[in-house]
Design a protein around this motif. Structure first.
Motif, short mmCIF file in Angstrom:
data_model
loop_
_atom_site.label_atom_id
_atom_site.label_comp_id
_atom_site.label_asym_id
_atom_site.label_seq_id
_atom_site.Cartn_x
_atom_site.Cartn_y
_atom_site.Cartn_z
N ILE A 178 -22.79 18.93 -13.73
CA ILE A 178 -21.51 19.45 -14.22
C ILE A 178 -21.53 19.61 -15.73
N SER A 179 -22.15 18.65 -16.43
CA SER A 179 -22.23 18.77 -17.89
C SER A 179 -23.07 19.97 -18.33
N CYS A 180 -24.03 20.36 -17.49
CA CYS A 180 -24.84 21.53 -17.83
C CYS A 180 -24.03 22.82 -17.77
N PHE A 181 -22.93 22.82 -17.04
CA PHE A 181 -22.11 24.02 -16.96
C PHE A 181 -21.52 24.39 -18.34
N LYS A 182 -21.35 23.39 -19.23
CA LYS A 182 -20.80 23.67 -20.55
C LYS A 182 -21.77 24.50 -21.40
N ILE A 183 -23.04 24.46 -21.08
CA ILE A 183 -24.03 25.20 -21.87
C ILE A 183 -23.97 26.69 -21.57
N PHE A 184 -23.58 27.03 -20.34
CA PHE A 184 -23.59 28.44 -19.94
C PHE A 184 -22.69 29.31 -20.82
N PRO A 185 -21.42 28.93 -21.11
CA PRO A 185 -20.60 29.76 -22.01
C PRO A 185 -21.22 29.90 -23.40
N TYR A 186 -21.84 28.82 -23.90
CA TYR A 186 -22.49 28.88 -25.21
C TYR A 186 -23.64 29.88 -25.19
N LEU A 187 -24.46 29.82 -24.16
CA LEU A 187 -25.58 30.76 -24.05
C LEU A 187 -25.08 32.19 -23.91
N GLU A 188 -23.99 32.35 -23.15
CA GLU A 188 -23.43 33.69 -22.96
C GLU A 188 -22.90 34.23 -24.29
#
Length: 248
Positions: free
Chosen positions: A175-185
């Motif tokens: 779940i914490s890895c999901f926060k990285i996706f908006p940053y990468l996007e």
């Protein structure tokens, strides 16, 4: 009042009949055409077949029975479970024939015989289909003490809780890895925007170079025209005001 007394007496008679049935001697009961002694002999003889076998001999017997196929399924099951019991409980020591017990439950009849091994006792159980008294299964289970059972239960609890904890930690990390996706996007969009602007600047500069209007100086032309008009009219050029020049 009489009805209550009659009801009480009828219930009491039923209880007495059930008590009489439960007190029936199991050695005198006919188990669908098979006697108590026949069942006991089958149980003790089955256990006696393997009591003097070493682990090596049992393994050899298992290999032979496996080649014979389904016809030796029960014998193969007996050998495998006896070998498993020896690995846990040690070698066979003695057989307690007085411990033989018959239990009937619905369509199933089981016989239990207690065996003594080096490390712990073992329950030797045969399972029958009561309708035809056909042997359907064999169970050889070591007998564990209450302390051993509690220790095993506690160990199982710890293992299960550890597995649950590990799974929860894994889910939390996921779940914490999901926060990285908006940053990468966002980084991806920013990079795309920079590339777009970098490709657009040279084109705009080229267009400005092409379409820059050329301004001509009409001062001399105005002076010549004003002088000609003044000569024709006989006046001075200071009286003229040039507001615009239109070319044709």
């Amino acid at each position: 009042m009489k009805k209550k007394i009659a009801l009480f007496l009828s219930v009491l008679s039923v209880v007495m009949m059930l008590g009489a049935c439960s007190a029936e001697d199991p050695t005198k009961v006919d188990y669908n055409g098979v006697t108590y002694e026949e069942l006991k002999n089958q149980s003790t003889n089955s256990a006696a077949i393997l009591k003097d076998f070493s682990e090596e001999k049992i393994e050899e017997q298992i290999a032979i029975l496996e080649e014979q196929g389904e016809d030796s399924a029960l014998a193969l099951e007996l050998c495998k479970k006896w070998l498993a019991a020896m690995e846990v409980s040690g070698k066979f020591v003695a057989m307690d024939k007085d411990s033989f017990v018959i239990t009937k439950s619905g369509k199933t009849l089981t016989t239990d015989l207690m065996l003594e091994f080096e490390d712990r006792d073992v329950v030797f159980q045969l399972v029958y289909n009561y309708h035809n008294m056909e042997l359907t299964g064999i169970t050889i289970e070591p007998v564990y003490t209450f302390g051993e059972k509690m220790t095993k239960a506690a160990l199982n609890t710890v293992i299960c809780m550890s597995i649950v904890f590990v799974v929860l930690v894994f889910i939390s990390l996921l779940i914490s890895c999901f926060k990285i996706f908006p940053y990468l996007e966002a980084k991806k969009r920013e990079k795309a925007l920079k590339e777009f602007e970098a490709n657009k600047v040279p084109e705009v500069a080229q267009q400005e170079d092409v379409f820059v209007p050329q301004v001509e100086d009409d001062t001399e032309l105005v002076a010549v025209i004003a002088a000609a008009i003044a000569a024709y009219e006989g006046t001075s050029t200071s009286d003229f005001v040039v507001r615009s020049i239109r070319r044709r």
